[in-house]
Structures are given as structure tokens and as C-alpha cells.
Design an enzyme around this catalytic site. Structure first.
Site, PDB file in Angstrom:
ATOM      1  N   LYS A 201     -40.698  75.217  75.400  1.00 37.47           N
ATOM      2  CA  LYS A 201     -39.713  75.993  76.168  1.00 37.47           C
ATOM      3  C   LYS A 201     -40.362  76.998  77.122  1.00 37.47           C
ATOM      4  CE  LYS A 201     -35.719  75.160  73.310  1.00 37.47           C
ATOM      5  NZ  LYS A 201     -34.733  75.633  72.322  1.00 37.47           N
ATOM      6  N   ARG A 235     -37.526  71.747  65.336  1.00 33.69           N
ATOM      7  CA  ARG A 235     -37.132  70.741  66.331  1.00 33.69           C
ATOM      8  C   ARG A 235     -38.232  70.672  67.380  1.00 33.69           C
ATOM      9  NH1 ARG A 235     -34.697  70.318  71.255  1.00 33.69           N
ATOM     10  NH2 ARG A 235     -33.258  68.611  71.560  1.00 33.69           N
TER      11      ARG A 235
HETATM   12  C1  PT1 Z   1     -32.598  74.020  69.902  1.00 30.97           C
HETATM   13  C2  PT1 Z   1     -32.326  73.069  70.937  1.00 30.97           C
HETATM   14  C3  PT1 Z   1     -31.357  72.072  70.659  1.00 30.97           C
HETATM   15  N1  PT1 Z   1     -32.942  73.092  72.148  1.00 30.97           N
HETATM   16  C4  PT1 Z   1     -31.034  72.954  68.515  1.00 30.97           C
HETATM   17  N2  PT1 Z   1     -30.732  72.026  69.438  1.00 30.97           N
HETATM   18  C5  PT1 Z   1     -32.601  72.193  73.089  1.00 30.97           C
HETATM   19  N3  PT1 Z   1     -30.416  72.927  67.311  1.00 30.97           N
HETATM   20  C6  PT1 Z   1     -31.643  71.211  72.812  1.00 30.97           C
HETATM   21  C7  PT1 Z   1     -36.307  76.767  78.050  1.00 30.97           C
HETATM   22  O1  PT1 Z   1     -36.209  78.000  77.879  1.00 30.97           O
HETATM   23  O2  PT1 Z   1     -33.473  75.000  70.073  1.00 30.97           O
HETATM   24  N4  PT1 Z   1     -31.956  73.942  68.729  1.00 30.97           N
HETATM   25  N5  PT1 Z   1     -31.042  71.155  71.609  1.00 30.97           N
HETATM   26  C8  PT1 Z   1     -33.268  72.258  74.450  1.00 30.97           C
HETATM   27  N6  PT1 Z   1     -32.767  73.366  75.207  1.00 30.97           N
HETATM   28  C9  PT1 Z   1     -33.583  74.199  75.968  1.00 30.97           C
HETATM   29  C10 PT1 Z   1     -33.337  75.569  76.026  1.00 30.97           C
HETATM   30  C11 PT1 Z   1     -34.697  73.676  76.601  1.00 30.97           C
HETATM   31  C12 PT1 Z   1     -34.212  76.406  76.706  1.00 30.97           C
HETATM   32  C13 PT1 Z   1     -35.559  74.493  77.293  1.00 30.97           C
HETATM   33  C14 PT1 Z   1     -35.338  75.878  77.344  1.00 30.97           C
HETATM   34  O3  PT1 Z   1     -37.200  76.237  78.728  1.00 30.97           O
END
Ligand code: PT1
Length: 258
Positions: A201, A235
Site C-alpha cells: 500500500k 491479506r
Molecule cells: C484490506 C483490503 C481489502 N485492501 C480487507 N480487504 C484492499 N479486508 C482490498 C493504498 O493506500 O486492507 N482489508 N480489500 C486494497 N485496497 C487498497 C487501499 C489498496 C489502499 C491500496 C491502498 O495504496
């Protein structure tokens, strides 16, 4: 939990597994590398992502799910119609970044034996990273998750089917994410297992100065910190490497089994 995005636009591997056969192959690979759960998603939730209609989400996810029914599969979705269909097709868990707040989402899960991940998000993926503000991020996230947990329990979802997730990066700055990580132990109070998603992230990028495809080491460091804070499910995109972190963590906490 190994991530398989069946989307053209996911933040770290968008488009790579959009073809169902490639997604199935990736799921098999992550499973062989030691993932206990495969998380498949047909809608990106990266910052700035736009919603996908449920019909399209199903078109992406179902062909993959049907070919990996022997695995423990979680489906990353906010849509009750999608929940209903994937549960009928054998999904073991609904991973909902909106914590079952969509109308009829509680009902879609409660009538089944499926597990659920309730995650905190401030705002929506399209807007969540526009200057998020909290007085106390840990208190606010915990209060939200306590409420989501109460609603799920009241709808008839047993505590043994629920995990919670503070939602790293979902309406949180790098400092918010670090505060959550420093005080992760406080979430034990919710008395259900904790899931943490930090892999690749933006926060990893901010802490290390690395672009997307050079964030493995930073992600592994955060994975260890999440374990130390009590996370029970990680995850991640890089299962093999994360399993090594878990092995080190477990050895550190136990006497070595030889
Ligand atoms: C997570 C999650 C998810 N993250 C759960 N499901 C994502 N339960 C998708 C960035 O800051 O943490 N928990 N499903 C992906 N989402 C992101 C959010 C991807 C922020 C990247 C960022 O780069």
C-alpha cells in the site's frame, strides 16, 4: 490470505489476472505457497477506484470461484447480490470493505454458514484519501467496528463467523495507519480475530520511498508488526515471503519444534 484481483484496474496487479484462467492459476499458486484463504475480488477498492455494477462483478468473479471450490475462498465485495451468488457457489467468506452496511447485506450473510470480514473505511474508495481527519483514529475505528459487530450479531451471524479489520489505507494517512499499527493490541477487546491488509500500500511507499513493485521488504516489515499487534490473518500479495515472516514470528513466540 492471498490476494487475487480479477479486475482490469487493481492498484498493484491490475489486469494481470483479469483473464479467469490466469486468476485461477494465481489462486492455485498462492494456495501451494501456503495461503489458507484466497481472496478474490472483482471490484478494485484502491484509492480513486470507481464502483463496478454487480452484474459485471459477478461476470469477473464467478468463473474463477467455480474452478477453485476446493479452496477456502473469500470474496471481496460490497454488493448483496454478489454475496448471495458467491455464497451459493461455495465461497467460505465475504470480505466486505463496507462491513455489511449496504441494504440487505446482513441478510445475505446471516441466512448462511459463510464467514465475514467487517472492515472500517472512512468515505468511499473514490474519495477516501482526500485529507482524512480523525480526533483519535484508533477510538473511531474501534467504535465503528464494535457497532458493525453488534449489527452482525443481532442479524444472527455468530461471533465464530466474524473477523474485523481496521482497513489500512481506507481513508487513512500514513500516520493514521502507523497509529493503528502501534495500538493494534487494543482491537483484541472486540474478541474476534483481526485481519490486517498492508501489502504494497501507499503507506509502504511513503515509509520507504519505493514504487509499487519494490515494496516487498517494507510490506514484510509491516506484516511482522501486524502479527506483533495480534493480527491473525494477513491479506497479502506475496504469500511465500509472508509465510517466512510468520515462521519467524511463531518461532520467536514458541519453543522451536524440531
Ligand atoms: C484490506 C483490503 C481489502 N485492501 C480487507 N480487504 C484492499 N479486508 C482490498 C493504498 O493506500 O486492507 N482489508 N480489500 C486494497 N485496497 C487498497 C487501499 C489498496 C489502499 C491500496 C491502498 O495504496
Amino acid at each position: 490470505m492471498g490476494v487475487v484481483n480479477v479486475t482490469p484496474d487493481s492498484f498493484s496487479d491490475g489486469g494481470r489476472f483479469f483473464d479467469p484462467a490466469a486468476a485461477v492459476e494465481q489462486a492455485r499458486r498462492l494456495s501451494a505457497e501456503g495461503a489458507d484463504i484466497i481472496d478474490i475480488g472483482g471490484e478494485s477498492s484502491r484509492p480513486g477506484a470507481e464502483p463496478v455494477p454487480p452484474e459485471e462483478e459477478l461476470r469477473r468473479v464467478m468463473p474463477v470461484l467455480e474452478k477453485i471450490q476446493d479452496l477456502c475462498v473469500s470474496v471481496d465485495t460490497r454488493q448483496p447480490q454478489v454475496m448471495q451468488q458467491v455464497i451459493a457457489a461455495g465461497a467460505s467468506m465475504i470480505n466486505d470493505i463496507q462491513a455489511l452496511t449496504e441494504p440487505y447485506a446482513l441478510e445475505a450473510v446471516s441466512a448462511t454458514r459463510c464467514a465475514v470480514c467487517l472492515m472500517h473505511m472512512k468515505g468511499t474508495p473514490a474519495t477516501m484519501q482526500r485529507r482524512p481527519h480523525y480526533d483519535d483514529v484508533v477510538a473511531e475505528v474501534k467504535t465503528f467496528l464494535r457497532g458493525a459487530l453488534r449489527k452482525a450479531r443481532f442479524a444472527g451471524i455468530g461471533a465464530d463467523r466474524i473477523v474485523v479489520d481496521p482497513g489500512f489505507g481506507f481513508g487513512k494517512s500514513a500516520e493514521h495507519n502507523l497509529q493503528l499499527l502501534r495500538r493494534l493490541k487494543e482491537f483484541a477487546e472486540l474478541e474476534v480475530p483481526l485481519l490486517a491488509g498492508l501489502s504494497r500500500k501507499a503507506t509502504v511507499g511513503q515509509l520507504t520511498g519505493r514504487p509499487l513493485h519494490e515494496r516487498l521488504a517494507g510490506s514484510l516489515a509491516l506484516a511482522l508488526l501486524a502479527l506483533a499487534g495480534g493480527a491473525r490473518i494477513l491479506r497479502v500479495h506475496d504469500v511465500k515471503e509472508t509465510k517466512d515472516v510468520i515462521a519467524v514470528w511463531q518461532a520467536y513466540g514458541n519453543e522451536l519444534q524440531t
